[in-house]
Design an enzyme around this catalytic site. Structure first.
Site, mmCIF file in Angstrom:
data_model
loop_
_atom_site.group_PDB
_atom_site.id
_atom_site.type_symbol
_atom_site.label_atom_id
_atom_site.label_comp_id
_atom_site.label_asym_id
_atom_site.label_seq_id
_atom_site.Cartn_x
_atom_site.Cartn_y
_atom_site.Cartn_z
ATOM 1 N N HIS A 23 -7.768 -6.717 -11.611
ATOM 2 C CA HIS A 23 -7.952 -6.635 -10.157
ATOM 3 C C HIS A 23 -9.399 -6.301 -9.761
ATOM 4 O O HIS A 23 -10.028 -7.087 -9.050
ATOM 5 C CB HIS A 23 -6.937 -5.659 -9.551
ATOM 6 C CG HIS A 23 -7.260 -5.213 -8.161
ATOM 7 N ND1 HIS A 23 -7.302 -6.086 -7.097
ATOM 8 C CD2 HIS A 23 -7.591 -3.995 -7.663
ATOM 9 C CE1 HIS A 23 -7.638 -5.411 -6.002
ATOM 10 N NE2 HIS A 23 -7.817 -4.145 -6.316
ATOM 11 N N ASP B 140 -11.570 -6.477 -1.674
ATOM 12 C CA ASP B 140 -10.391 -5.850 -2.285
ATOM 13 C C ASP B 140 -9.136 -6.362 -1.571
ATOM 14 O O ASP B 140 -8.165 -6.805 -2.194
ATOM 15 C CB ASP B 140 -10.530 -4.330 -2.121
ATOM 16 C CG ASP B 140 -9.313 -3.551 -2.596
ATOM 17 O OD1 ASP B 140 -8.764 -3.924 -3.651
ATOM 18 O OD2 ASP B 140 -8.928 -2.580 -1.912
ATOM 19 N N HIS C 158 -13.969 0.357 -7.956
ATOM 20 C CA HIS C 158 -13.495 0.810 -6.643
ATOM 21 C C HIS C 158 -12.194 1.601 -6.676
ATOM 22 O O HIS C 158 -11.902 2.341 -5.754
ATOM 23 C CB HIS C 158 -13.420 -0.343 -5.642
ATOM 24 C CG HIS C 158 -12.201 -1.211 -5.772
ATOM 25 N ND1 HIS C 158 -12.171 -2.330 -6.552
ATOM 26 C CD2 HIS C 158 -10.974 -1.110 -5.231
ATOM 27 C CE1 HIS C 158 -10.975 -2.885 -6.475
ATOM 28 N NE2 HIS C 158 -10.227 -2.171 -5.692
ATOM 29 N N GLU D 68 -9.602 6.973 -7.279
ATOM 30 C CA GLU D 68 -8.269 7.100 -6.714
ATOM 31 C C GLU D 68 -7.187 7.174 -7.795
ATOM 32 O O GLU D 68 -6.306 8.010 -7.747
ATOM 33 C CB GLU D 68 -8.031 5.867 -5.813
ATOM 34 C CG GLU D 68 -6.831 5.924 -4.964
ATOM 35 C CD GLU D 68 -6.794 7.180 -4.120
ATOM 36 O OE1 GLU D 68 -5.713 7.724 -3.997
ATOM 37 O OE2 GLU D 68 -7.864 7.637 -3.628
ATOM 38 N N ASP D 69 -7.292 6.293 -8.764
ATOM 39 C CA ASP D 69 -6.166 6.086 -9.677
ATOM 40 C C ASP D 69 -6.373 6.587 -11.103
ATOM 41 O O ASP D 69 -5.480 6.461 -11.927
ATOM 42 C CB ASP D 69 -5.854 4.574 -9.777
ATOM 43 C CG ASP D 69 -5.462 3.999 -8.433
ATOM 44 O OD1 ASP D 69 -5.025 4.786 -7.580
ATOM 45 O OD2 ASP D 69 -5.604 2.782 -8.240
ATOM 46 N N ASP E 91 -4.772 -33.641 18.066
ATOM 47 C CA ASP E 91 -5.465 -34.785 18.629
ATOM 48 C C ASP E 91 -6.875 -34.469 19.121
ATOM 49 O O ASP E 91 -7.330 -35.000 20.115
ATOM 50 C CB ASP E 91 -4.646 -35.417 19.758
ATOM 51 C CG ASP E 91 -4.108 -36.775 19.317
ATOM 52 O OD1 ASP E 91 -4.558 -37.266 18.265
ATOM 53 O OD2 ASP E 91 -3.250 -37.331 20.021
HETATM 54 MN MN MN Z 1 -8.102 -2.239 -5.097
#
Ligand code: MN
Length: 563
Positions: A48, A139, A72, A76-77, A260
């Site tokens: 990703h 993203d 990115h 967060e993860d 048209d």
């Molecule tokens: Mn992401």
């Protein structure tokens, strides 16, 4: 490494080898950080961020943006800390990643449709660096492309949010290619059947009309050659399914009424040529009254430039023509991102940044001179040079406040009763003094006590007219002279040793507020055996202080007070 191959190919087109090497290091960090994680598509998660970076590499964005795209999601993860990013890639990259993470967090807040505009403004205000938004938009583009693998419900939520929030942001930044992609992917995800029917109809229709189109193009071409204008290139304009669909729905047009109208784009190599081509066409086919727009002299609010005209043709169908230069065309597709593109030999690492700023300044000036500036100044100026903060109520409502606004301003902005009864604030779930300056994106909860009263010292820090006048009004009606109260305070530091009890901090602030004490700092620390609260308060002299200490001692759980 295999996922990096395609990205490397794109980077080699415009970045120097040492910068590609740096990007590769970011890739390796992303692989390590996301190790073992998978996407809902079943692929390794790192595919990703690599896909997001590739979207941006195709637009030739600078290496910092590409690195931020690769990383990115790590704050967060994963277990990676911001400091590690600073050490490896510098503060700028770390700030970009941090900015994108903050925007991602906000996706989980509730957002009523009516708030979309405020939400967009807030996103813009939060991103000090416009590249944060560009990464976020890429993203979102990749997430939209991989919607097939998520549940129906989540798909609907993501699409709605994209169309309400991100498509208008892309539009405002002139990133038209993104906006169109969001709309097409969103339309397909929400209405697969309508999309299929429409696609088939368009294919059939254009197949039937391809002969006429070719004929018109030949005629226009011949006309330009006749006028000595050889360098023009023609593009037949593709019609997008979502735009056909929304025209049919919103303007109540039939499919053939929408279809048209033929669209042509003519790309030339100078501004001068734009007007000459226009002249040649207007003396060939008759232009439709009031359909001529000169967006070169007066660009659209997002900087878009082009000449638009509609011509009558002998075939009984109107012909919509856009005339623009190559660079206007690139800008029409990529907007601000086109200015961020990295160019080999840029004199300084900030060259792209400066170009983007310059662009904003230029369109500001253009718009001012053209006298149609209001809407633009309203939008872009406040967007990119923010003087407002946008904060959430606990229920997800967004309030707009001026820069420097405090929790007390927030309380009065909700209602003067809430302001008059406020005793403390929880900012992002942390107890903070009422005088704390708010920042965009924070969630603010006001704690009230029925017996609380406004504190005249608040006038020393509130910034909104509403708060000031409400506080003054209160004291006027209570016949208390303000000048006796304001600025006579004594600032005192104290430390409370306290038992670990939930709600204790709230009790402390309530007691202080009942005694009209202004809290300028409150800090709670906890170890596994004891807790302490550090306070800085403003009191009206020694007698008042003695009263305060006495009251604090009475609170259940306050063990000791140190000065
Ligand atoms: Mn992401």
């Amino acid at each position: 490494m295999r996922y990096f191959k395609k990205l490397r190919k794109e980077l080699e087109k415009y970045l120097e080898p040492d910068l590609i090497e740096l990007v590769y290091q970011a890739y390796e960090l992303a692989v390590r950080a996301h190790y073992g994680q998978t996407r809902h598509t079943g692929e390794p998660y790192v595919t990703h961020p690599v896909a997001v970076a590739t979207i941006l590499a195709k637009m030739h964005l600078d290496h910092q943006t590409i690195i931020a795209a690769l990383l990115h999601d790590v704050l967060e993860d994963t277990l990676i800390e911001k400091q590690e990013l600073i050490d490896s890639f510098g503060v700028e990259v770390a700030d970009l990643v941090d900015g994108v993470s903050k925007l991602t967090l906000m996706e989980f807040e509730t957002k009523a449709h009516a708030q979309a505009e405020n939400f967009r403004k807030m996103i813009m205000a939060m991103a000090q660096d416009i590249r944060v938004i560009i990464v976020k938009l890429a993203d979102r583009l990749h997430n939209m492309r991989t919607l097939g693998a998520v549940s129906q419900e989540k798909r609907r939520r993501v699409v709605t949010e994209t169309l309400d929030i991100y498509a208008p942001i892309a539009n405002r930044l002139g990133m038209n290619a993104f906006r169109v992609a969001y709309e097409e992917l969103g339309f397909e995800a929400l209405y697969p059947r309508r999309c299929r029917v429409l696609r088939k109809a368009v294919k059939q229709f254009t197949g039937n009309r391809s002969g006429i189109l070719k004929e018109i193009e030949d005629q226009l071409n011949a006309r330009l050659i006749e006028c000595g204008l050889l360098s023009a290139a023609f593009e037949s304009r593709q019609k997008y399914l979502y735009s056909i669909y929304s025209k049919m729905r919103d303007k109540h047009l039939s499919f053939s009424e929408v279809m048209d109208i033929y669209g042509f784009r003519i790309i030339v190599d100078s501004v001068d040529m734009c007007y000459r081509v226009l002249g040649a066409l207007h003396t060939f086919y008759k232009p439709l009254h009031q359909r001529f727009k000169d967006y070169i002299a007066i660009p659209k609010s997002n900087g878009y430039q082009s000449l638009h005209t509609t011509l009558f043709t002998p075939y009984g169908v109107p012909l919509e023509i856009q005339i623009r230069t190559e660079s206007m065309n690139e800008l029409a597709e990529r907007g601000i991102a086109a200015h961020w593109a990295y160019k080999t030999g840029d004199p300084s690492p900030n060259a792209a940044h400066l170009r983007a700023r310059e662009w904003i300044k230029n369109i500001l000036e253009l718009q001012q001179n053209a006298g149609s500036s209001l809407e633009f100044i309203e939008s872009v100026k406040t967007d990119l040079f923010p003087h407002e903060v946008y904060v959430f109520t606990p229920r997800g409502k967004i309030l707009e406040l001026p820069e420097g606004a405090t929790a007390v301003d927030f309380a009065y902005a909700i209602h003067s009763d809430i302001g008059n009864k406020c005793v403390a604030a929880k900012i992002d779930k942390k107890m903070m003094p009422l005088s704390t300056c708010l920042q965009s994106g924070q969630t603010v909860e006001i704690i009230r006590a029925p017996s609380a009263l406004p504190n005249p010292t608040w006038l020393n820090f509130v910034v909104t007219g509403k708060a000031k006048s409400s506080i003054r009004h209160y004291f006027k009606t209570q016949q208390i002279t303000l000048s006796d109260k304001v600025d006579t305070h004594l600032s005192v530091n104290m430390v409370l040793d306290v038992a670990k009890r939930s709600g204790l901090l709230a009790d402390v602030t309530i007691v202080l507020s009942q005694l009209r004490v202004n809290i300028t700092r409150v800090d709670a620390t906890e170890t596994h055996e004891h807790a302490e609260v550090k306070l800085t308060v403003q009191v009206d002299g020694r007698q008042h202080l003695a009263q305060v200490i006495k009251a604090l001692r009475k609170i259940n759980g306050v063990l000791k007070i140190r000065r």
